[in-house]
Design a protein around this motif. Structure first.
Motif, PDB file in Angstrom:
ATOM      1  N   ILE A 171       0.928  -1.336  -0.120  1.00  0.00           N
ATOM      2  CA  ILE A 171      -0.055  -0.106  -0.051  1.00  0.00           C
ATOM      3  C   ILE A 171       0.998   1.154   0.140  1.00  0.00           C
ATOM      4  CG2 ILE A 171      -2.015  -1.185   1.045  1.00  0.00           C
ATOM      5  CD1 ILE A 171      -1.149   0.017   3.713  1.00  0.00           C
ATOM      6  N   PHE A 172       2.141   1.260   0.632  1.00  0.00           N
ATOM      7  CA  PHE A 172       2.808   2.494   0.555  1.00  0.00           C
ATOM      8  C   PHE A 172       3.379   2.661  -0.904  1.00  0.00           C
ATOM      9  CE2 PHE A 172       6.845   4.668   2.622  1.00  0.00           C
ATOM     10  CZ  PHE A 172       6.427   5.626   2.745  1.00  0.00           C
ATOM     11  N   THR A 173       3.772   1.655  -1.746  1.00  0.00           N
ATOM     12  CA  THR A 173       4.453   1.833  -3.040  1.00  0.00           C
ATOM     13  C   THR A 173       2.930   2.565  -3.751  1.00  0.00           C
ATOM     14  OG1 THR A 173       5.853   0.070  -2.917  1.00  0.00           O
ATOM     15  CG2 THR A 173       5.027   0.672  -5.043  1.00  0.00           C
ATOM     16  N   LEU A 174       1.816   1.976  -3.670  1.00  0.00           N
ATOM     17  CA  LEU A 174       0.651   2.441  -4.453  1.00  0.00           C
ATOM     18  C   LEU A 174       0.265   4.067  -4.063  1.00  0.00           C
ATOM     19  CD1 LEU A 174      -1.781  -0.654  -4.122  1.00  0.00           C
ATOM     20  CD2 LEU A 174      -0.565   0.300  -6.221  1.00  0.00           C
ATOM     21  N   TYR A 175       0.459   4.226  -2.618  1.00  0.00           N
ATOM     22  CA  TYR A 175       0.158   5.625  -2.133  1.00  0.00           C
ATOM     23  C   TYR A 175       1.027   6.574  -2.810  1.00  0.00           C
ATOM     24  CZ  TYR A 175       0.300   9.426   1.283  1.00  0.00           C
ATOM     25  OH  TYR A 175       0.318  10.624   1.981  1.00  0.00           O
ATOM     26  N   LEU A 176       2.596   6.121  -2.629  1.00  0.00           N
ATOM     27  CA  LEU A 176       3.491   7.267  -3.206  1.00  0.00           C
ATOM     28  C   LEU A 176       3.372   7.312  -4.721  1.00  0.00           C
ATOM     29  CD1 LEU A 176       6.624   6.133  -0.980  1.00  0.00           C
ATOM     30  CD2 LEU A 176       5.311   8.365  -0.751  1.00  0.00           C
ATOM     31  N   GLN A 177       3.249   6.322  -5.391  1.00  0.00           N
ATOM     32  CA  GLN A 177       3.273   6.260  -6.946  1.00  0.00           C
ATOM     33  C   GLN A 177       1.947   6.657  -7.512  1.00  0.00           C
ATOM     34  OE1 GLN A 177       5.511   2.362  -7.467  1.00  0.00           O
ATOM     35  NE2 GLN A 177       6.047   3.683  -9.202  1.00  0.00           N
ATOM     36  N   ASN A 178       0.922   6.239  -7.224  1.00  0.00           N
ATOM     37  CA  ASN A 178      -0.253   6.469  -8.019  1.00  0.00           C
ATOM     38  C   ASN A 178      -1.044   7.562  -7.265  1.00  0.00           C
ATOM     39  OD1 ASN A 178       0.296   4.204  -9.268  1.00  0.00           O
ATOM     40  ND2 ASN A 178      -1.638   2.804  -8.339  1.00  0.00           N
ATOM     41  N   GLY A 179      -0.725   7.798  -6.086  1.00  0.00           N
ATOM     42  CA  GLY A 179      -1.425   8.686  -5.168  1.00  0.00           C
ATOM     43  C   GLY A 179      -0.744  10.317  -5.083  1.00  0.00           C
ATOM     44  N   LEU A 180       0.752  10.004  -4.906  1.00  0.00           N
ATOM     45  CA  LEU A 180       1.245  11.292  -4.908  1.00  0.00           C
ATOM     46  C   LEU A 180       2.213  11.725  -6.048  1.00  0.00           C
ATOM     47  CD1 LEU A 180       2.493  11.139  -1.066  1.00  0.00           C
ATOM     48  CD2 LEU A 180       0.399  11.957  -2.102  1.00  0.00           C
ATOM     49  N   GLY A 181       2.218  10.718  -6.992  1.00  0.00           N
ATOM     50  CA  GLY A 181       2.927  11.014  -8.208  1.00  0.00           C
ATOM     51  C   GLY A 181       4.548  10.710  -8.205  1.00  0.00           C
ATOM     52  N   TYR A 182       5.247  10.296  -7.018  1.00  0.00           N
ATOM     53  CA  TYR A 182       6.584  10.182  -6.934  1.00  0.00           C
ATOM     54  C   TYR A 182       7.124   8.886  -7.815  1.00  0.00           C
ATOM     55  CZ  TYR A 182       6.671  12.805  -2.605  1.00  0.00           C
ATOM     56  OH  TYR A 182       6.547  13.714  -1.597  1.00  0.00           O
ATOM     57  N   SER A 183       8.436   8.901  -8.288  1.00  0.00           N
ATOM     58  CA  SER A 183       8.821   7.927  -9.007  1.00  0.00           C
ATOM     59  C   SER A 183       9.114   6.574  -8.429  1.00  0.00           C
ATOM     60  CB  SER A 183      10.220   8.160  -9.837  1.00  0.00           C
ATOM     61  OG  SER A 183      11.034   8.562  -8.685  1.00  0.00           O
TER      62      SER A 183
END
Length: 481
Positions: free
Chosen positions: A300-312
């Motif tokens: 969920i952390f990876t999904l949050y950062l990439q899909n939610g916040l747009g981080y690489s």
């Protein structure tokens, strides 16, 4: 004293067993890394192969599915025929499957390669646990189990970081292929060194036990029925899929009945009497429940950062690094002191993980809009990682401490099967809450992440309860009254 004199035989044997263990740890790291490293590569695979959401789910979960299916039977095979044969065969198939995954030109090809990868990983990992049981005795097992625990924790946490680095270097179109190609040279070296350094079989008379094919079939079908709806939770719509879980539990009950009957005539695939040891029974329960919360965190952390916040992908991987570093440091310490402190050490670690995860939720809840999330979560994730390092390795040492060497592989295989089932169930439950929260909140990934992380912390708190029960029972047995 002659400086050119050869070292004592015991020193040579000691060096050889540590070299053998080093090969095993590298192989375990490589196979467990592939559980999490693929997460950050899924978007690239989607664009390169035109994969559907169902295809991507199978790329991710098919590995875990076949991994969990073969663990106990592979462990039993190693008990019977020696660790070296099973280890080398598993690594060879894993290396070949990795190369095939790297050159895949269709989703179906990639899925098939991942299924073979997972099965090969399931063959390798019980051999590493069994190797520790065979090569080390009593309290000296704490250090190698500590190193194995660090390997498990670091490989799971560092996967997204390494995947992000490989994609950044290889490019968005081909970087995902290097996620698989990186296994090939490591696997070739592991095959050569494994054949040279790992003992063929324990000293003593030849083990003439049979593999128990009926037990293998019942356990495999039962685990498959339980795991399948869990790993396909986001792909298979409707409630009918959950009927497979009670069906799987019924088959596993038949497996237990068969093993009790078979044990009166032959050595069974898995000796259910191991659950008569409190250390094994409660330790297996702690591992199952802890991995239900632990593995879901990174998903969920990876999904949050990439899909939610747009981080690489690279930044998402770096954000998890504090957890990996904390886990590595504490695992090394936990392996050295577990014999002194026992299960209270595991309970302390579980408490630290819960505190760290709740602190992540509090920090994010109070953070201003646009604040750098990877920096805000670094300190609490470090605390959670330190706690995790005091859980995985010490719990594994304590759980397998009373398992006879003759049953080391099958005992470790059943322990790891529980971890795979816990991981699948945790990702299904926590991931379901995450996706439903995103949908119901109109795309608020931050809220969804906080809610699902609290669920993961609650699952880990259940493992803490089991550890406290073991501590209480241990003190009662230690009381002369």
């Amino acid at each position: 004293m002659n400086a050119d004199a050869p070292p004592p035989a015991s020193a040579v044997d000691n060096r050889r067993r540590w070299r053998a263990l080093s090969v095993g740890l590298v192989a375990a790291f490589m196979t467990l890394l592939d559980v999490s490293i693929v997460n950050v590569a899924l978007p690239s695979m989607d664009r390169a192969l035109g994969a559907s959401p169902s295809d991507l789910q199978w790329v991710l979960s098919g590995y875990a599915l076949t991994f969990g299916l073969v663990l106990v039977s592979a462990g039993r095979f190693g008990d019977m025929r020696g660790r070296r044969t099973a280890f080398v065969l598993g690594i060879a198939v894993f290396t070949l499957a990795s190369a095939l995954a790297g050159v895949a030109d269709s989703p179906e090809w990639l899925i098939a390669a991942r299924l073979f990868q997972g099965a090969a990983a399931g063959v390798v990992n019980p051999q590493v646990n069994g190797m520790i049981q065979e090569l080390f005795r009593g309290p000296e097992r704490a250090r190698p189990f500590g190193l194995l625990g660090a390997t498990i924790g670091i490989s799971t946490a560092v996967g997204p970081l390494l995947g992000g680095l490989l994609i950044a270097v290889g490019g968005d179109e081909h970087g995902w292929r290097w996620v698989f190609f990186v296994n090939v040279p490591v696997g070739i070296v592991a095959v050569v060194l494994g054949w040279r350094l790992i003992p063929d079989r324990p000293a003593g008379p030849r083990d003439d036990r049979r593999l128990d094919p009926v037990g293998v079939l019942l356990l495999g079908v039962g685990v498959l029925l339980v795991l399948l709806p869990l790993v396909q939770e986001q792909t298979w719509r409707g409630p009918a899929k959950w009927l497979l879980v009670p069906a799987g539990l019924l088959v596993l009950a038949c497996f237990g009945a068969w093993e009790r009957w078979y044990a009166r005539r032959q050595d069974p695939l898995f000796d259910l009497r191991l659950f008569g040891f409190r250390s094994y029974a409660l330790g297996s329960l702690i591992a199952l429940v802890y991995f239900g919360g632990f593995t879901a965190i990174f998903f969920i952390f990876t999904l949050y950062l990439q899909n939610g916040l747009g981080y690489s992908a690279l930044v998402a991987g770096l954000a998890i690094t504090p957890f990996a570093l904390g886990s590595a440091a504490a695992s090394a310490l936990g392996g050295r002191i577990v014999n002194r402190y026992g299960r209270p050490l595991v309970a302390t670690g579980l408490l630290a993980v819960v505190i760290g995860l709740v602190a992540v939720v509090v920090v994010l809840d109070r953070a201003p809009s646009g604040a750098p999330v990877p920096w805000l979560t670094a300190a609490p994730l470090l605390v959670a990682g330190l706690g995790s390092g005091l859980v995985i390795a010490p719990n594994q040492t304590l759980t397998l401490s009373e398992v006879p060497v003759r049953q080391a592989g099958s005992g470790a295989g059943m322990l790891q099967t529980g971890q795979r089932i816990g991981s699948a169930a945790g990702i299904a439950a926590v991931g379901s809450l995450f996706f439903s929260s995103v949908a119901s909140s109109g795309g608020d990934y931050s809220l969804a992440f906080r809610h699902s992380l609290l669920l993961a912390a609650g699952v880990i708190a259940l493992a803490l309860v089991a550890a406290l029960v073991d501590v209480t029972l241990g003190r009662r047995h230690a009381d002369p009254a």
